[in-house]
Scaffold this motif. Structure first.
Motif, PDB file in Angstrom:
ATOM      1  N   GLY A 149      -0.398   1.268  10.323  1.00 49.58           N
ATOM      2  CA  GLY A 149       0.890   0.841   9.799  1.00 49.58           C
ATOM      3  C   GLY A 149       1.048  -0.643   9.576  1.00 49.58           C
ATOM      4  O   GLY A 149       0.104  -1.365   9.243  1.00 49.58           O
ATOM      5  N   THR A 150       2.279  -1.129   9.825  1.00 45.29           N
ATOM      6  CA  THR A 150       2.629  -2.517   9.503  1.00 45.29           C
ATOM      7  C   THR A 150       1.851  -3.537  10.323  1.00 45.29           C
ATOM      8  O   THR A 150       1.637  -4.657   9.862  1.00 45.29           O
ATOM      9  N   GLU A 151       1.432  -3.161  11.524  1.00 47.27           N
ATOM     10  CA  GLU A 151       0.646  -4.100  12.339  1.00 47.27           C
ATOM     11  C   GLU A 151      -0.631  -4.494  11.617  1.00 47.27           C
ATOM     12  O   GLU A 151      -0.990  -5.678  11.542  1.00 47.27           O
ATOM     13  N   ALA A 152      -1.318  -3.507  11.050  1.00 52.80           N
ATOM     14  CA  ALA A 152      -2.549  -3.777  10.308  1.00 52.80           C
ATOM     15  C   ALA A 152      -2.259  -4.534   9.016  1.00 52.80           C
ATOM     16  O   ALA A 152      -2.966  -5.496   8.671  1.00 52.80           O
ATOM     17  N   ILE A 153      -1.221  -4.124   8.293  1.00 53.20           N
ATOM     18  CA  ILE A 153      -0.878  -4.767   7.020  1.00 53.20           C
ATOM     19  C   ILE A 153      -0.541  -6.239   7.227  1.00 53.20           C
ATOM     20  O   ILE A 153      -0.934  -7.101   6.437  1.00 53.20           O
ATOM     21  N   ASP A 154       0.172  -6.542   8.321  1.00 52.30           N
ATOM     22  CA  ASP A 154       0.535  -7.936   8.611  1.00 52.30           C
ATOM     23  C   ASP A 154      -0.689  -8.768   8.989  1.00 52.30           C
ATOM     24  O   ASP A 154      -0.811  -9.927   8.592  1.00 52.30           O
ATOM     25  N   ILE A 197      -3.899  -8.177   8.137  1.00 54.64           N
ATOM     26  CA  ILE A 197      -4.737  -8.355   6.951  1.00 54.64           C
ATOM     27  C   ILE A 197      -4.116  -9.410   6.034  1.00 54.64           C
ATOM     28  O   ILE A 197      -4.828 -10.181   5.374  1.00 54.64           O
ATOM     29  N   ASN A 198      -2.781  -9.437   5.986  1.00 54.58           N
ATOM     30  CA  ASN A 198      -2.012 -10.508   5.342  1.00 54.58           C
ATOM     31  C   ASN A 198      -2.275 -10.626   3.838  1.00 54.58           C
ATOM     32  O   ASN A 198      -2.391 -11.732   3.311  1.00 54.58           O
ATOM     33  N   ILE A 199      -2.333  -9.505   3.157  1.00 57.64           N
ATOM     34  CA  ILE A 199      -2.404  -9.528   1.696  1.00 57.64           C
ATOM     35  C   ILE A 199      -1.051  -9.131   1.107  1.00 57.64           C
ATOM     36  O   ILE A 199      -0.467  -9.879   0.316  1.00 57.64           O
ATOM     37  N   ILE A 200      -0.540  -7.991   1.508  1.00 59.09           N
ATOM     38  CA  ILE A 200       0.765  -7.533   1.005  1.00 59.09           C
ATOM     39  C   ILE A 200       1.903  -8.495   1.371  1.00 59.09           C
ATOM     40  O   ILE A 200       2.763  -8.771   0.530  1.00 59.09           O
ATOM     41  N   PRO A 201       1.947  -9.056   2.603  1.00 63.15           N
ATOM     42  CA  PRO A 201       3.024 -10.017   2.914  1.00 63.15           C
ATOM     43  C   PRO A 201       3.049 -11.231   1.998  1.00 63.15           C
ATOM     44  O   PRO A 201       4.086 -11.873   1.836  1.00 63.15           O
ATOM     45  N   TYR A 224       4.373   0.827   3.684  1.00 64.55           N
ATOM     46  CA  TYR A 224       4.360   0.019   2.459  1.00 64.55           C
ATOM     47  C   TYR A 224       5.785  -0.222   1.951  1.00 64.55           C
ATOM     48  O   TYR A 224       6.112  -1.318   1.500  1.00 64.55           O
ATOM     49  N   LEU A 225       6.618   0.799   2.031  1.00 69.36           N
ATOM     50  CA  LEU A 225       7.983   0.681   1.529  1.00 69.36           C
ATOM     51  C   LEU A 225       8.825  -0.306   2.334  1.00 69.36           C
ATOM     52  O   LEU A 225       9.887  -0.736   1.878  1.00 69.36           O
ATOM     53  N   SER A 226       8.373  -0.660   3.541  1.00 73.11           N
ATOM     54  CA  SER A 226       9.136  -1.600   4.370  1.00 73.11           C
ATOM     55  C   SER A 226       9.043  -3.034   3.850  1.00 73.11           C
ATOM     56  O   SER A 226       9.787  -3.901   4.312  1.00 73.11           O
ATOM     57  N   TYR A 227       8.133  -3.294   2.891  1.00 71.07           N
ATOM     58  CA  TYR A 227       7.990  -4.645   2.328  1.00 71.07           C
ATOM     59  C   TYR A 227       8.828  -4.711   1.047  1.00 71.07           C
ATOM     60  O   TYR A 227       8.431  -4.197  -0.002  1.00 71.07           O
ATOM     61  N   ASN A 228       9.981  -5.353   1.144  1.00 68.43           N
ATOM     62  CA  ASN A 228      10.938  -5.383   0.048  1.00 68.43           C
ATOM     63  C   ASN A 228      10.755  -6.562  -0.900  1.00 68.43           C
ATOM     64  O   ASN A 228      11.425  -6.628  -1.936  1.00 68.43           O
ATOM     65  N   HIS A 229       9.875  -7.506  -0.571  1.00 71.21           N
ATOM     66  CA  HIS A 229       9.712  -8.689  -1.413  1.00 71.21           C
ATOM     67  C   HIS A 229       8.872  -8.403  -2.663  1.00 71.21           C
ATOM     68  O   HIS A 229       8.817  -9.231  -3.577  1.00 71.21           O
ATOM     69  N   CYS A 230       8.192  -7.243  -2.704  1.00 68.76           N
ATOM     70  CA  CYS A 230       7.396  -6.880  -3.872  1.00 68.76           C
ATOM     71  C   CYS A 230       7.888  -5.539  -4.428  1.00 68.76           C
ATOM     72  O   CYS A 230       8.584  -4.789  -3.744  1.00 68.76           O
ATOM     73  N   ASP A 231       7.502  -5.241  -5.666  1.00 68.03           N
ATOM     74  CA  ASP A 231       7.898  -3.977  -6.287  1.00 68.03           C
ATOM     75  C   ASP A 231       6.940  -2.862  -5.869  1.00 68.03           C
ATOM     76  O   ASP A 231       5.810  -3.124  -5.438  1.00 68.03           O
ATOM     77  N   HIS A 232       7.377  -1.617  -6.037  1.00 66.23           N
ATOM     78  CA  HIS A 232       6.580  -0.465  -5.604  1.00 66.23           C
ATOM     79  C   HIS A 232       6.430   0.530  -6.745  1.00 66.23           C
ATOM     80  O   HIS A 232       7.353   0.744  -7.537  1.00 66.23           O
ATOM     81  N   GLY A 233       5.236   1.112  -6.820  1.00 70.52           N
ATOM     82  CA  GLY A 233       4.972   2.212  -7.741  1.00 70.52           C
ATOM     83  C   GLY A 233       4.397   3.367  -6.943  1.00 70.52           C
ATOM     84  O   GLY A 233       3.448   3.178  -6.183  1.00 70.52           O
ATOM     85  N   LEU A 234       4.989   4.552  -7.079  1.00 69.15           N
ATOM     86  CA  LEU A 234       4.531   5.707  -6.309  1.00 69.15           C
ATOM     87  C   LEU A 234       3.509   6.516  -7.104  1.00 69.15           C
ATOM     88  O   LEU A 234       3.637   6.665  -8.323  1.00 69.15           O
ATOM     89  N   CYS A 235       2.536   7.057  -6.397  1.00 72.25           N
ATOM     90  CA  CYS A 235       1.465   7.830  -7.017  1.00 72.25           C
ATOM     91  C   CYS A 235       2.019   9.130  -7.596  1.00 72.25           C
ATOM     92  O   CYS A 235       2.484  10.009  -6.862  1.00 72.25           O
ATOM     93  N   GLY A 236       1.957   9.260  -8.911  1.00 68.81           N
ATOM     94  CA  GLY A 236       2.448  10.460  -9.561  1.00 68.81           C
ATOM     95  C   GLY A 236       1.595  11.677  -9.275  1.00 68.81           C
ATOM     96  O   GLY A 236       2.078  12.810  -9.276  1.00 68.81           O
TER      97      GLY A 236
END
Length: 478
Positions: A272-277, A279-283, A297-309
């Motif tokens: 989850g977010t511990e790993a994402i933080d 790695i420090n790419i998405i932040p 992923y959805l918890s990061y509101n500073h960027c836009d999101h596209g869901l896998c169709g």
């Protein structure tokens, strides 16, 4: 469990409900009992929906089970390698390869028909046949350093060895690249590589030495990884995903970040977010991240999101097979129709008018779906936990809350309809785990992630794995 007739179960439940309502209308049942039975019928409808979902067989077409092959996704301008078998590989050969070509003339000395001597006759033309073979050649280079005695200062002087020969015995980059290619890219076990190398050069190389070759390349790619991260942060859209990997009998997670011809994989104990933080790419990223609606992923509101169709379509397929909801049928048809339409566009997006029409149709399906789904009971005061919901209701809520992310592929040309790119980049990691079982320690698992990231990136640029490894060991990066 045997198959269940979806229609007969629902029809029977509706028949009993209608019969009860008829009796209640004749005022033969008290109001309290009528209210209690209405609540019970509401609960039964919910349980039927959940039961039918659980009894529906899950396959690669209606669930998130990984498939052996995914359809082409041509809905964005940034999807590299979606056409056929990927980018054409270059014709370059390894730097330590040489070709010895000989031509032998098969001469005609006499006529096969009449026996006439033809040794002095002129040759009209030739017909060529070719045989290609391979010969393994071991190059052993000895350097003898002179040792002399100086009469002037009574000292012993020894000549200096080349910088790439620090010890009594070392192996060249050609052999190292070949071993790394076998271990990492071809996923052959250390023991089998050891036997193969002994057959070729007549010398046994210890498994620890081969692992040191891998670690050396891992360290050599550190600067390359930093530059790749910088390029990744500048990309307009990025595919992200994660998958489990066994390391020292414990579950770890590989996180992948892909954009253009760059693929980066990182190992972490957490998903989850511990790993994402850490790695420090998405932040630090401000573009669009395309994912499968994982909550972290959805918890990061500073960027836009596209869901896998692709994930959404598979879930809709399961709902259609289990419950046959019309809203699910219409939503699946709408998404696939839009994907096909966007893929045919040169700009890979809809016009503003078409997108507005798409939003209207999307919201209309969501509104109609609410009346089709079973009513969720109100949570009693003081009760802990969540009220049970069917998969169909959970997906309906997700589609309602994330409309912008679901339809972003039709609005932004760099955003793809699916997250196939990230899933494809992770696929070989699962093959590696099947072959090896698990990694012995975290160091080698991280080395595998970085090296495989580099090789996949270079493959996107048309480089053969062996050549890419030789370039990295020589410090040459593209």
């Amino acid at each position: 469990m045997g198959s269940v007739n979806t229609h007969s179960v629902r029809e029977e439940a509706e028949r009993i409900k209608a019969e009860f309502q008829r009796i209640a209308a004749s005022k033969k049942i008290d109001a309290e009992i009528s209210m209690l039975m209405q609540s019970m019928f509401m609960l039964i409808n919910l349980l039927i929906a959940i039961f039918l979902e659980k009894t529906t067989k899950k396959t690669k077409k209606n669930s998130s089970k990984p498939s052996s092959q995914t359809e082409k996704d041509e809905s964005s301008t940034t999807n590299a390698g979606t056409n056929g078998k990927g980018k054409q590989e270059s014709d370059a050969v390894a730097s330590n390869t040489r070709t010895i070509e000989t031509v032998i003339i098969a001469r005609v000395t006499q006529c096969d028909v009449c026996g006439q001597d033809l040794r002095d006759a002129a040759c009209e033309h030739t017909e060529r046949r070719t045989k290609i073979d391979i010969v393994f050649e071991t190059v052993v280079e000895h350097v003898d350093a002179e040792i002399k005695y100086c009469d002037n200062c009574d000292s012993i002087v020894k000549a200096k060895f080349p910088s790439d020969m620090p010890g009594p015995l070392q192996y060249g980059d050609g052999l190292k690249a070949y071993i790394i290619n076998l271990v990492v890219c071809q996923m052959i076990s250390l023991n089998r590589v050891q036997k193969l190398i002994k057959t070729l050069i007549g010398r046994v190389i210890a498994e620890s030495s081969m692992l040191q070759f891998v670690l050396r390349l891992h360290l050599a790619l550190e600067q390359w990884e930093s530059r790749a991260i910088d390029q990744l942060l500048k990309s307009p859209a990025m595919n992200v995903d994660e998958t489990s990997l066994r390391v020292d009998k414990k579950n770890h997670w590989i996180h992948v970040y892909s954009a253009g011809d760059i693929t980066l994989k990182f190992l972490h104990r957490s998903r989850g977010t511990e790993a994402i933080d850490e790695i420090n790419i998405i932040p630090r990223y401000s573009g669009v991240i395309i994912h499968d609606c994982w909550a972290s992923y959805l918890s990061y509101n500073h960027c836009d999101h596209g869901l896998c169709g692709s994930h959404i379509v598979r879930e809709l397929t399961c709902i259609i097979e289990s419950n046959g909801y019309k809203w699910a049928i219409n939503m699946k048809a709408l998404l696939l129709e839009t994907c096909k339409k966007v893929s045919k566009r040169k700009k890979k997006r809809l016009s503003k008018k078409q997108y507005a029409n798409l939003q209207m149709r999307y919201r209309n399906i969501i509104t109609r779906g609410e009346s089709e789904l079973p009513v969720i009971p109100v949570k009693p005061n003081g009760k802990r936990g969540k009220i049970a919901k069917s998969d169909a209701h959970n997906l309906w809520e997700r589609l309602k809350d994330n409309e912008t992310a679901v339809l972003l592929f039709a609005k932004v040309s760099e955003v793809s309809f699916t997250n196939n790119r990230a899933e494809r980049d992770l696929r070989m990691s699962k093959v590696k785990q099947k072959v090896s079982g698990c990694f012995r320690n975290e160091t080698y698992a991280k080395a595998y992630c970085r090296i495989s990231s580099y090789l996949q990136t270079m493959a996107s640029k048309g480089y053969n794995p062996l050549i890419a490894i030789q370039m990295a060991l020589a410090g040459k990066f593209v």
